[in-house]
Design a protein around this motif. Structure first.
Motif, PDB file in Angstrom:
ATOM      1  N   PRO A 152      35.550  12.641  47.044  1.00 42.89           N
ATOM      2  CA  PRO A 152      34.636  11.855  46.450  1.00 42.89           C
ATOM      3  C   PRO A 152      35.114  11.264  45.147  1.00 42.89           C
ATOM      4  CG  PRO A 152      33.682  13.442  47.901  1.00 42.89           C
ATOM      5  CD  PRO A 152      35.080  13.836  47.850  1.00 42.89           C
ATOM      6  N   ARG A 153      34.847  10.206  44.691  1.00 40.11           N
ATOM      7  CA  ARG A 153      35.082   9.759  43.403  1.00 40.11           C
ATOM      8  C   ARG A 153      36.357   9.666  43.002  1.00 40.11           C
ATOM      9  NH1 ARG A 153      31.671  11.068  39.226  1.00 40.11           N
ATOM     10  NH2 ARG A 153      29.480  10.054  39.604  1.00 40.11           N
ATOM     11  N   LYS A 168      31.500   5.696  43.647  1.00 46.11           N
ATOM     12  CA  LYS A 168      32.380   5.372  44.705  1.00 46.11           C
ATOM     13  C   LYS A 168      33.598   5.824  44.828  1.00 46.11           C
ATOM     14  CE  LYS A 168      29.246   2.676  46.213  1.00 46.11           C
ATOM     15  NZ  LYS A 168      28.240   3.056  47.255  1.00 46.11           N
ATOM     16  N   THR A 169      34.155   5.998  45.944  1.00 46.58           N
ATOM     17  CA  THR A 169      35.762   6.473  46.274  1.00 46.58           C
ATOM     18  C   THR A 169      36.306   5.142  46.461  1.00 46.58           C
ATOM     19  OG1 THR A 169      34.858   8.593  47.032  1.00 46.58           O
ATOM     20  CG2 THR A 169      37.279   7.631  47.579  1.00 46.58           C
ATOM     21  N   LEU A 203      36.525  13.283  51.892  1.00 47.21           N
ATOM     22  CA  LEU A 203      36.107  11.875  52.552  1.00 47.21           C
ATOM     23  C   LEU A 203      36.982  11.388  53.858  1.00 47.21           C
ATOM     24  CD1 LEU A 203      34.570   9.664  50.054  1.00 47.21           C
ATOM     25  CD2 LEU A 203      33.356  10.838  51.493  1.00 47.21           C
ATOM     26  N   PRO A 218      29.997   4.835  50.850  1.00 48.26           N
ATOM     27  CA  PRO A 218      30.795   5.764  49.755  1.00 48.26           C
ATOM     28  C   PRO A 218      32.355   5.284  49.581  1.00 48.26           C
ATOM     29  CG  PRO A 218      30.416   6.888  51.871  1.00 48.26           C
ATOM     30  CD  PRO A 218      29.741   5.545  52.032  1.00 48.26           C
TER      31      PRO A 218
END
Ligand code: ADP
Ligand code: MG
Lengths: 412, 244
Positions: B40-41, B204-205, B12, B172
């Motif tokens: 991500p995450r 979400k990150t 991201l 995000p």
């Protein structure tokens, strides 16, 4: 509600007192500007009306702008001629009827002929010089206000005696002649008629009331000792403002000097232009000063709100959006000020219009001449809005360019 | 080429040799030579002593500030050439910020504050925006505070409102600068749990600056700064490794 508008209204509303001061500044500026414009334009209209009505809109005389070339100059192409008796030109406009018919064909308005003669009026042993105009009572009302200025008798009364005359009221007073008197009219050339006073007029222009008299064209021609003489054509244009253009065309078509009322009053009119420039400058200055209050509040808000601006920008509001918030705040203040100012301006104008006063002992009670014009209101509001926008521009730009990190770093 | 594209899409935020020097009579180096990738995450902690450049790094990752050299990529896209409005658009739509101080607009209600980013983005109708704001406040246990002003709330409540606002446009990534720094331990735990849930349940990150080592250990990965440079960057071992 739109986000930008929402934020702007909230900012202005939360500083009600400061905002009201700024609004009041603009409102008073707009109000006084409107009042002043009403007064200035009202007095100008009044003045112009007198000016326009005092004289025919266009006077075509039997003179030419330049002295006609002497036959000798034309014949010999001489550079300089000495000892020559100049050719005497016959007075009057040539073929006046044909020229009048021609003018009536295209001039929007009315044309009337007249014969001007200088003469001495004699009555009861008193002599007074006067300017006598021979007129056509049927055409005269179309080109001058004489008919409406009659105090006693009317224009048609000129037909009632062999040689009838209408005098200015002050002139009649001076020589002591009343309606029905028979006065002697005499020129320096020796012509002489006995005229029956059939009317008195009062124009309000002192020089005319003291020195002008009217007779029939026929009578004036006898005084001038020239049958068929017409030395002046007077034109009243349907649109007084077009007089200059019409005069130019008449002059170029007939060759006779045609003077529009504007040309005759050039000095007065240029004074009016200066007066107007002065007025607009003062009005502009009032509104500009009024916008300082707006500048003050907007820059105070942007100053107090640097943190909020940093928040908005860090969240991702664009520069233009932030700028718009503060410009809108200026505009809100300007708009409120303009609307309230309209009320103030109208109130002040009505108040001013209700004041009665006497200019001198003899005149009747008068009021200030005022012009109510929508244009004044629009103009004052537009200038107020523009100067408000200008006032908000710099603080708004500064706010929009603010770098959020600078503020956030400082706060954290 | 395609492997590079894959790497980009699965990362991201990427910082490549990012250095930020404040110009001045005496230039100050805020951060230097930062190389990192946020996937991500991930739930990333940035720790370090006071003045080590944690906030400065977060501003670079969040496009609030520009590196003097090196670059930052968001979603695989270079950002150096973007103008301010383009970066503002990325912040508005794909990044959510939570600062140590709540940074709510004091004259607007809690509801209005949460609605603001959505109104600025302008993709939903006002009714939809209001409904979503209520939903966010509900989820954070603030439904009864919607019409209060920020000053009428406690510090912990305000910070939760800030989280709600950061989530408004459903970005995000959430970037948080000491979100629990000014809170008591109970509120602090509450806010941390919310962030934890955002990663675990909502996918979400989150990148959060914290000087609370206890909290940092409960995140997935810890980047430690010293004097503006990354000293260590490691996954917290007690957590299962995530596959990218
Ligand atoms: N505007 C500034 N002018 C000078 N130095 C600054 C400025 N902002 C930050 N610094 C310095 O830069 C360094 C990094 O700051 P910061 O990123 O806020 O660190 P942290 O968030 O880890 O406490 C600190 O030493 C700080 O003093
Ligand atoms: Mg910091």
């Amino acid at each position: 509600m739109n986000l930008v508008l929402d934020i702007a209204v909230t900012h202005v509303r939360h500083r009600a007192r400061q905002s009201l001061v700024a609004v009041a500044g603009v409102a008073i500026g707009v109000g006084f500007s409107i009042m002043m414009a009403a007064l200035m334009e009202g007095s100008q209209n009044d003045f112009m009306k007198v000016l326009i009505d005092a004289l025919p809109h266009i006077t075509v005389s039997d003179q030419r702008r330049q002295a006609p070339p002497q036959p000798a100059e034309a014949a010999f192409a001489a550079a300089e001629i000495h000892g020559l008796t100049p050719q005497v030109l016959r007075r009057g406009i040539k073929n006046p009827l044909a020229i009048m018919a021609g003018l009536e064909g295209w001039v929007p308005g009315a044309v009337a002929p007249s014969v001007k003669v200088q003469a001495l009026l004699r009555y009861a042993g008193r002599d007074i010089a006067a300017s006598i105009s021979g007129i056509d009572p049927r055409r005269e009302p179309k080109v001058s206000q004489l008919a409406t200025q009659m105090r006693q008798g009317d224009l048609k009364a000129l037909y009632t005696a062999k040689d009838a005359i209408i005098l200015g009221d002050r002139l009649a007073e001076k020589i002591g002649a009343r309606l029905g008197a028979n006065i002697t009219v005499q020129t320096t050339e020796g012509a002489r008629v006995t005229a029956h006073v059939v009317g008195l007029f009062h124009s309000g222009v002192r020089a005319a009331d003291e020195g002008n008299a009217y007779v029939l064209i026929k009578t004036a021609q006898i005084l001038a000792q020239q049958t068929g003489l017409v030395n002046e054509l007077r034109v009243r244009a349907a649109d007084p403002l077009s007089a200059r253009r019409i005069a130019d065309r008449i002059e170029s078509e007939t060759g006779y000097k045609s003077v529009s009322w504007q040309e005759a009053n050039e000095d007065l009119l240029s004074a009016l232009v200066i007066r107007n420039i002065l007025m607009y400058t003062i009005v502009g200055a009032i509104l500009l000063v009024a916008s300082f209050g707006t500048y003050n509040i907007i820059s105070t808000i942007t100053h107090e709100k640097t943190r909020d601006i940093a928040i908005l920008k860090s969240l991702g509001l664009r520069q233009a959006t932030v700028r718009r918030i503060f410009l809108l705040e200026s505009l809100i203040i300007g708009l409120l000020g303009a609307v309230i100012g309209w009320g103030i301006g109208f109130g002040l104008t009505v108040l001013l219009g209700s004041v009665e006063f006497k200019v001198s002992a003899v005149t009747e009670i008068t009021r200030l001449p005022l012009a109510y014009s929508l244009w004044h209101y629009v103009l004052a509001a537009v200038v107020a809005l523009l100067s408000s926008l200008l006032a908000g521009l710099f603080p708004a730009r500064k706010a929009a360019r603010l770098h959020p990190v600078d503020i956030i770093r400082g706060a954290t | 080429m395609s492997s590079a594209a894959d790497a980009a899409s699965s990362s991201l935020i990427v910082a490549r040799d990012a250095t930020r020097i404040l110009e001045g009579v005496v230039p100050v180096t805020l951060v230097r030579g930062i190389n990192m990738t946020v996937r991500p995450r991930e739930f990333v902690a940035i720790t370090g002593p006071s003045g080590s450049g944690k906030s400065s790094l977060l501003y670079l990752l969040g496009l609030l500030d520009l590196p003097t050299s090196g670059e930052v990529l968001i979603g695989g896209k270079a950002t150096a050439h973007m103008d301010e409005d383009e970066r503002a658009m990325i912040r508005l739509a794909t990044l959510g910020f939570v600062f140590q101080f709540h940074f709510l607009l004091p004259e607007f209600s809690i509801l209005d504050n949460v609605m603001l980013p959505m109104r600025a983005l302008g993709q939903l109708s006002l009714d939809e925006i209001r409904a979503r704001a209520h939903q966010l406040l509900d989820a954070l246990g603030l439904s009864d505070r919607a019409h209060k002003l920020p000053e009428q709330l406690s510090g912990g409540q305000r910070q939760r409102v800030a989280v709600a606002r950061a989530l408004a446009n459903d970005p995000p990534v959430i970037l948080a600068d000491e979100p629990t720094g000014s809170l008591d331990s109970k509120s602090s735990e509450q806010v941390f749990q919310i962030l934890r849930d955002l990663v675990d349940q909502r996918g979400k990150t989150v990148v959060a600056v914290t000087h609370d080592l206890g909290l940092a250990r409960r995140m997935d990965r810890r980047i430690q700064l010293v004097d503006g440079a990354i000293a260590t960057d490691a996954a917290n071992s007690h957590l299962p490794e995530r596959s990218p």
